[in-house]
Design an enzyme around this catalytic site. Structure first.
Site, short mmCIF file in Angstrom:
data_model
loop_
_atom_site.label_atom_id
_atom_site.label_comp_id
_atom_site.label_asym_id
_atom_site.label_seq_id
_atom_site.Cartn_x
_atom_site.Cartn_y
_atom_site.Cartn_z
N ASN A 9 32.46 -28.66 31.78
CA ASN A 9 31.53 -27.84 31.00
C ASN A 9 32.37 -27.01 30.05
OD1 ASN A 9 29.70 -26.07 29.94
ND2 ASN A 9 29.24 -25.01 31.87
N TRP A 10 32.37 -27.43 28.78
CA TRP A 10 33.25 -26.76 27.81
C TRP A 10 32.73 -25.37 27.45
CZ3 TRP A 10 34.62 -30.99 23.57
CH2 TRP A 10 35.35 -32.02 24.18
N LYS A 11 31.48 -25.08 27.79
CA LYS A 11 30.85 -23.81 27.38
C LYS A 11 31.00 -23.66 25.86
CE LYS A 11 31.53 -22.15 32.02
NZ LYS A 11 31.65 -21.01 32.93
N HIS A 94 22.22 -23.14 34.08
CA HIS A 94 23.54 -22.53 34.33
C HIS A 94 23.36 -21.01 34.46
CE1 HIS A 94 27.66 -21.23 33.84
NE2 HIS A 94 28.01 -22.47 34.16
N GLU A 96 24.96 -18.65 33.33
CA GLU A 96 25.13 -17.90 32.07
C GLU A 96 23.85 -17.93 31.26
OE1 GLU A 96 28.71 -19.92 30.92
OE2 GLU A 96 29.77 -18.93 32.57
N GLU A 165 26.99 -23.23 42.04
CA GLU A 165 27.97 -22.42 41.33
C GLU A 165 27.77 -20.94 41.70
OE1 GLU A 165 29.53 -24.72 37.62
OE2 GLU A 165 28.04 -23.26 37.04
N GLY A 171 34.66 -18.35 36.38
CA GLY A 171 35.57 -17.74 35.40
C GLY A 171 36.34 -16.55 35.94
N SER A 209 35.68 -21.74 39.26
CA SER A 209 37.15 -21.65 39.35
C SER A 209 37.76 -22.83 40.09
CB SER A 209 37.58 -20.33 39.98
OG SER A 209 37.14 -19.24 39.18
N GLY A 230 34.73 -25.51 34.47
CA GLY A 230 34.72 -24.75 33.23
C GLY A 230 36.11 -24.70 32.63
N GLY A 231 36.81 -23.59 32.86
CA GLY A 231 38.12 -23.36 32.23
C GLY A 231 39.09 -24.52 32.36
#
Ligand code: 13P
Length: 251
Positions: A9-11, A94, A96, A165, A171, A209, A230-231
């Site tokens: 997930n590149w966000k 998600h 976010e 999640e 993150g 993470s 993510g990251g």
């Protein structure tokens, strides 16, 4: 058991040049990896990434989908539009989006329905905040979030991908332990089993993470079928290390 599913997930990250470098790196290292792979990219890059992923085993995904099919909904992107770009997965719900855009359980359920109606596999995200975990509400929260999606989608629930999640792990570098994640995954698995005779089709991903160092232990858990990253999906080497951990799970 089917192979593990790892989705990046590149966000809100990337750019035309950076995407090319990242995907070139992933494609070079992909080899004959025995796992399923996807990347969920920002809407403007769908066309670019569709081309870059042509003739690869990596599936394309979006990070959201509208609950509406067409019309006066400024800023929204519909499931049929996503299909035009070969989108296979759409993340829905998600944390976010729940947090910054006020998305309710009911809206998430409707977005799930739109995706399913147009042949897109929704990756439905559920998870508790730190305050909810500390109050002992984890199970109740994720069950409520999933129940709304089951209620709206009935027997089609067997066609979703589910992602646990925990909000406090996203993150933050603070990962759920494999035991903490497995405990919640088992609860979600039981809820899916109660709703469909085809529960085995539903992959349940862990996200929060996940990285090269912890992926193997998380993926070794009985009810963790993959990861939503993510990251660590933004650097080819990091993402490939997670794919390798998933590959090794295939035995
Ligand atoms: P991080 O891997 O950066 O914690 O993000 C997880 C996530 O939100 C994936 O959807």
């Amino acid at each position: 058991m089917s192979s593990k599913l790892i989705v990046g997930n590149w966000k809100m990250n990337g750019g035309l040049a950076a995407n090319q470098v990242l995907l070139d790196g992933i494609k070079t290292g992909l080899g004959a990896m025995r796992c399923r792979v996807g990347v969920c990219v920002p809407f403007p890059y769908l066309a670019q990434v569709q081309l870059l992923l042509a003739n690869t085993s990596v599936d394309l995904g979006s990070q959201d989908v509208s609950a509406q099919v067409s019309g006066a909904y400024t800023g929204e992107v519909s499931a049929p539009m996503l299909r035009d770009f070969g989108v296979r997965y759409a993340i829905v719900g998600h944390s976010e989006r729940r947090q910054y855009h006020g998305e309710s359980d009911e809206l998430v359920a409707l977005k799930t329905k739109q995706a399913l109606a147009h042949g897109i596999t929704p990756i439905v995200c559920v998870g508790e905040t730190l305050a909810q975990r500390e109050a002992g509400e984890t199970e109740a929260v994720v069950k409520r979030q999933l129940a709304a999606v089951i209620h709206e989608n009935g027997h089609c629930i067997s066609e979703i991908v589910l992602a646990y999640e925990p909000v406090w792990a996203i993150g933050t570098g603070r990962t759920a332990t494999p035991e903490q994640a497995q405990a919640v995954h088992a609860v979600l698995r039981a809820q899916i089993k109660a709703a469909t005779a085809h529960a085995e089709r539903v992959s349940i991903l862990y996200g929060g993470s996940m990285n090269a160092a912890n992926a193997a232990d998380l993926l070794a858990q009985a009810d963790i079928d993959g990861g939503l990253i993510g990251g660590a999906s933004l650097k080819a080497a990091d993402f490939l290390s997670i794919l390798q951990a998933a590959h090794r799970c295939a035995g």
